[in-house]
Scaffold this motif. Structure first.
Motif, PDB file in Angstrom:
ATOM      1  N   ILE A   1     -34.896   7.051 -71.132  1.00  0.00           N
ATOM      2  CA  ILE A   1     -35.497   8.005 -70.204  1.00  0.00           C
ATOM      3  C   ILE A   1     -34.458   8.320 -69.130  1.00  0.00           C
ATOM      4  N   LEU A   2     -33.894   9.521 -69.166  1.00  0.00           N
ATOM      5  CA  LEU A   2     -32.907   9.942 -68.167  1.00  0.00           C
ATOM      6  C   LEU A   2     -33.649  10.704 -67.079  1.00  0.00           C
ATOM      7  N   ASP A   3     -33.809  10.063 -65.923  1.00  0.00           N
ATOM      8  CA  ASP A   3     -34.736  10.623 -64.944  1.00  0.00           C
ATOM      9  C   ASP A   3     -34.486   9.987 -63.583  1.00  0.00           C
ATOM     10  N   THR A   4     -35.567   9.729 -62.859  1.00  0.00           N
ATOM     11  CA  THR A   4     -35.494   9.129 -61.526  1.00  0.00           C
ATOM     12  C   THR A   4     -35.483   7.613 -61.574  1.00  0.00           C
ATOM     13  N   GLY A   5     -35.348   7.048 -62.771  1.00  0.00           N
ATOM     14  CA  GLY A   5     -35.455   5.613 -62.969  1.00  0.00           C
ATOM     15  C   GLY A   5     -36.798   5.272 -63.584  1.00  0.00           C
ATOM     16  N   VAL A   6     -36.987   4.007 -63.920  1.00  0.00           N
ATOM     17  CA  VAL A   6     -38.250   3.529 -64.490  1.00  0.00           C
ATOM     18  C   VAL A   6     -38.605   2.201 -63.829  1.00  0.00           C
ATOM     19  N   ASP A   7     -39.871   2.048 -63.475  1.00  0.00           N
ATOM     20  CA  ASP A   7     -40.355   0.771 -62.947  1.00  0.00           C
ATOM     21  C   ASP A   7     -40.474  -0.209 -64.114  1.00  0.00           C
ATOM     22  N   SER A   8     -39.410  -0.965 -64.340  1.00  0.00           N
ATOM     23  CA  SER A   8     -39.353  -1.848 -65.512  1.00  0.00           C
ATOM     24  C   SER A   8     -40.331  -3.011 -65.427  1.00  0.00           C
ATOM     25  N   LYS A   9     -40.870  -3.279 -64.248  1.00  0.00           N
ATOM     26  CA  LYS A   9     -41.819  -4.385 -64.072  1.00  0.00           C
ATOM     27  C   LYS A   9     -43.266  -3.926 -64.224  1.00  0.00           C
ATOM     28  N   HIS A  10     -43.478  -2.676 -64.518  1.00  0.00           N
ATOM     29  CA  HIS A  10     -44.845  -2.177 -64.663  1.00  0.00           C
ATOM     30  C   HIS A  10     -45.567  -2.943 -65.763  1.00  0.00           C
ATOM     31  N   GLU A  11     -46.820  -3.277 -65.519  1.00  0.00           N
ATOM     32  CA  GLU A  11     -47.589  -4.104 -66.442  1.00  0.00           C
ATOM     33  C   GLU A  11     -47.706  -3.510 -67.839  1.00  0.00           C
ATOM     34  N   ASP A  12     -47.621  -2.190 -67.942  1.00  0.00           N
ATOM     35  CA  ASP A  12     -47.805  -1.542 -69.235  1.00  0.00           C
ATOM     36  C   ASP A  12     -46.488  -1.071 -69.847  1.00  0.00           C
TER      37      ASP A  12
ATOM     38  N   SER B   1     -29.529  -2.998 -64.148  1.00  0.00           N
ATOM     39  CA  SER B   1     -30.660  -3.250 -63.250  1.00  0.00           C
ATOM     40  C   SER B   1     -30.816  -2.170 -62.182  1.00  0.00           C
ATOM     41  N   LYS B   2     -29.743  -1.455 -61.868  1.00  0.00           N
ATOM     42  CA  LYS B   2     -29.850  -0.422 -60.835  1.00  0.00           C
ATOM     43  C   LYS B   2     -30.686   0.769 -61.303  1.00  0.00           C
ATOM     44  N   TYR B   3     -30.938   0.849 -62.606  1.00  0.00           N
ATOM     45  CA  TYR B   3     -31.763   1.927 -63.143  1.00  0.00           C
ATOM     46  C   TYR B   3     -33.241   1.541 -63.258  1.00  0.00           C
ATOM     47  N   ASP B   4     -33.556   0.275 -62.972  1.00  0.00           N
ATOM     48  CA  ASP B   4     -34.878  -0.261 -63.314  1.00  0.00           C
ATOM     49  C   ASP B   4     -35.866  -0.211 -62.160  1.00  0.00           C
ATOM     50  N   ASN B   5     -35.786   0.823 -61.357  1.00  0.00           N
ATOM     51  CA  ASN B   5     -36.776   1.082 -60.315  1.00  0.00           C
ATOM     52  C   ASN B   5     -36.934   2.591 -60.204  1.00  0.00           C
ATOM     53  N   ASP B   6     -38.022   3.013 -59.611  1.00  0.00           N
ATOM     54  CA  ASP B   6     -38.327   4.445 -59.612  1.00  0.00           C
ATOM     55  C   ASP B   6     -39.050   4.837 -58.328  1.00  0.00           C
ATOM     56  N   PRO B   7     -38.309   5.224 -57.301  1.00  0.00           N
ATOM     57  CA  PRO B   7     -38.950   5.594 -56.032  1.00  0.00           C
ATOM     58  C   PRO B   7     -39.819   6.844 -56.123  1.00  0.00           C
TER      59      PRO B   7
ATOM     60  N   SER C   1     -33.813   2.867 -69.340  1.00  0.00           N
ATOM     61  CA  SER C   1     -33.709   3.869 -68.276  1.00  0.00           C
ATOM     62  C   SER C   1     -32.260   4.082 -67.884  1.00  0.00           C
ATOM     63  N   ILE C   2     -31.906   5.339 -67.666  1.00  0.00           N
ATOM     64  CA  ILE C   2     -30.633   5.691 -67.041  1.00  0.00           C
ATOM     65  C   ILE C   2     -30.959   6.653 -65.909  1.00  0.00           C
ATOM     66  N   LYS C   3     -30.655   6.236 -64.708  1.00  0.00           N
ATOM     67  CA  LYS C   3     -31.024   7.039 -63.543  1.00  0.00           C
ATOM     68  C   LYS C   3     -29.992   8.143 -63.333  1.00  0.00           C
ATOM     69  N   VAL C   4     -30.440   9.390 -63.444  1.00  0.00           N
ATOM     70  CA  VAL C   4     -29.548  10.535 -63.237  1.00  0.00           C
ATOM     71  C   VAL C   4     -29.924  11.320 -61.989  1.00  0.00           C
ATOM     72  N   LEU C   5     -31.019  10.917 -61.342  1.00  0.00           N
ATOM     73  CA  LEU C   5     -31.460  11.523 -60.088  1.00  0.00           C
ATOM     74  C   LEU C   5     -31.624  10.412 -59.062  1.00  0.00           C
ATOM     75  N   ASN C   6     -31.319  10.690 -57.804  1.00  0.00           N
ATOM     76  CA  ASN C   6     -31.351   9.639 -56.791  1.00  0.00           C
ATOM     77  C   ASN C   6     -32.760   9.389 -56.259  1.00  0.00           C
ATOM     78  N   SER C   7     -32.867   8.560 -55.228  1.00  0.00           N
ATOM     79  CA  SER C   7     -34.181   8.158 -54.717  1.00  0.00           C
ATOM     80  C   SER C   7     -34.958   9.317 -54.115  1.00  0.00           C
ATOM     81  N   SER C   8     -34.266  10.399 -53.796  1.00  0.00           N
ATOM     82  CA  SER C   8     -34.941  11.594 -53.286  1.00  0.00           C
ATOM     83  C   SER C   8     -35.276  12.574 -54.403  1.00  0.00           C
ATOM     84  N   GLY C   9     -34.977  12.177 -55.630  1.00  0.00           N
ATOM     85  CA  GLY C   9     -35.226  13.064 -56.761  1.00  0.00           C
ATOM     86  C   GLY C   9     -34.172  14.136 -56.917  1.00  0.00           C
ATOM     87  N   MET C  10     -32.977  13.901 -56.371  1.00  0.00           N
ATOM     88  CA  MET C  10     -31.906  14.890 -56.423  1.00  0.00           C
ATOM     89  C   MET C  10     -30.767  14.403 -57.316  1.00  0.00           C
TER      90      MET C  10
END
Length: 508
Positions: A258-269, A279-285, A320-329
């Motif tokens: 998923i190339l996006d804003t990141g993914v919450d890798s700890k999500h229960e589902d 690990s820097k890609y494994d969160n999603d503000p 996850s590969i984060k291609v957008l920052n925490s502001s979604g940019m």
């Protein structure tokens, strides 16, 4: 919330307008005019506070106020007596329902991902040097215009692509002579291509309707299935039964990136179906990437949330590969670097719920990146876009080698916001309205967009690649097209994906 204020304000405006004309023939009074004014203010505020451009806001307001004018005229002419008044209210309710479904429902939806049409807002250019050219040759130009240059992309397999010939030029904000700079670059004779490093932003749009309730049983215990109308139109129960009855086993665990804003890798589902590459890609503000991840590969049969393409979860993993920052940019450069990283890490499917308006000068770098990914065995899937236009004018969906995805609504017609894919070489359709999925913090929400339709296709292709690891992009598209279902919008959407049919076709 803004969409709710807008819709409720307009509906109440129509109601109070009709009541005002009916009551003023009897006892007048100021109550209904005041309520009418308050309702109009509410829906105007809803439009004014949306993310639409100014001209789009004015167009929506003009359209809606014109409709209110016709409602007022109708009320004045016909709602004179009580029986007619009741019948008129019934007609008004039916008319408003039609107007909502066809015009208002997605009126405030802005493009989830937008790309500026001209130069980058950040003052950056992407240039491609001619083969064998030396960047130092351009140093006098860089010094004169105050430009800083750095390598844009660093693919591992540089001998298989020209992406390593790209550089990003950082141009000072106070540099006004863009034309002079471009002319100097053109005259250098060592640059094959110049394009803006366009800015990209993402804004997930929350659905404003009541979640659907589905009664079909799927043989799994995920509570959120009751909200997944998408599973009904894709006949997921039949897919589950077929996989179980035929005892189909994966030849590999396919990885969907998923190339996006990141993914919450700890999500229960998600966590049990997630594999981390950094690990820097494994969160999603922002929540957008996590929502897409749940659609593509949520853990099934775990008594939590939603589900994906198999009961036993052995076919697909997410990353996850984060291609957008925490502001979604982000920028075109960050997206292409994400594609390169995914290809270098040998993922199976690259899911891009992003894109923006394009012209012929803005596709070259994307096309080279997709070609690089395809050579590495990756299938690239991208959203058609949410501008109700032709996707051929949007990238990266219009790049050669991409499977483009339009969005359909519950009635199997093209979602009113979805771009069309009739001019995309490999275009298919998937559900994209009121899609219930994961968001950060073990939460769930319903969003609209081709961003939501795209991971349905990505997840299905992941399932297909787990069964046939040699599957390539063209083969995947041909199977999805041949096994797909007609929509009410025909070639505008492409065929609606049908998972069971696709797997049967794959195994022939």
């Amino acid at each position: 919330m803004l969409s709710l204020i807008y819709v409720a304000g307009f509906g109440l405006s129509a109601l109070f307008l009709a009541l005002w004309f009916y009551k003023q023939r009897r006892d007048g009074g100021a109550f209904f005019p005041i309520m009418l004014l308050m309702a109009i203010v509410a829906f105007v505020v809803g439009v004014a506070s949306s993310e639409l451009a100014l001209d789009e806001k004015l167009l929506v307001l003009f359209r809606d106020l014109t409709v209110l004018g016709f409602i007022g005229l109708f009320s004045r002419l016909f709602l004179k007596r009580f029986p007619l008044f009741l019948f008129g209210l019934l007609l008004l309710a039916v008319g408003l329902r039609f107007y909502y479904n066809n015009f208002m429902q997605y009126a405030l939806i802005a493009e989830p991902v937008t790309v500026e049409e001209n130069w980058s807002d950040d003052g950056e250019l992407l240039i491609e040097l001619a083969e064998g050219a030396d960047l130092q040759t351009l140093e006098p130009i860089f010094q004169y215009y105050g430009v800083r240059a750095s390598r844009a992309f660093q693919p591992k397999l540089a001998d298989q692509t020209e992406l390593d010939d790209y550089y990003v030029l950082d141009i000072p904000n106070d540099q006004k002579d863009w034309k002079g700079l471009q002319k100097a670059l053109d005259k250098s004779g060592i640059i094959d291509w110049v394009e803006g490093n366009e800015s990209v932003s993402v804004s997930p749009i929350e659905a404003n309707r009541k979640l659907p309730e589905v009664n079909r049983k799927y043989g799994i215990n995920d509570p959120g299935l009751e909200h997944l109308w998408s599973f009904e139109v894709m006949s997921m129960d039949q897919l589950y039964d077929f996989l179980d009855q035929q005892k189909i086993k994966p030849k590999k665990t396919a990885v969907v990136a998923i190339l996006d804003t990141g993914v919450d890798s700890k999500h229960e589902d998600l966590t049990d179906n997630f594999t981390s590459i950094n690990s820097k890609y494994d969160n999603d503000p922002r929540g957008h990437g996590t929502h897409c991840a749940g659609i593509a590969g949520a853990v099934s049969n775990n008594q939590k949330g939603v589900a994906s393409y198999s009961r036993n979860n052995g076919f697909v993993k997410l990353t996850s590969i984060k291609v957008l920052n925490s502001s979604g940019m982000g920028t075109q450069q960050t997206i292409i670097n994400g594609i390169i990283e995914a290809a270098d890490r040998k993922v199976d499917v690259i899911s891009l719920s992003l894109g923006g308006y394009s012209n012929q000068t803005k596709q070259r770098a994307y096309e080279k990146a997709v070609k690089y990914a395809n050579k590495a065995g990756c299938i690239v899937v991208a959203a058609a876009g949410n501008s109700n236009r032709n996707a051929k004018d949007f990238s990266p969906v219009n790049a050669e080698g991409v499977i483009g995805v339009s969005a359909i609504s519950e009635d199997l017609s093209r979602a009113v916001f979805s771009n069309t894919v009739e001019d995309i070489k490999m275009g298919v359709a998937a559900p994209g309205t009121n899609i219930y999925s994961t968001i950060p913090g073990n939460n769930y929400a319903s969003y609209n967009g081709t961003s939501m339709a795209t991971p349905y296709v990505s997840g299905l292709i992941g399932l297909m690649k787990s069964i046939n690891p040699k599957l390539d992009s063209q083969q995947a598209y041909e199977i999805l097209h041949a096994s797909g279902k007609d929509t009410r919008s025909g070639s505008e959407t492409g065929q609606l994906i049908q998972p069971l049919g696709a797997i049967k076709q794959l195994m022939k």
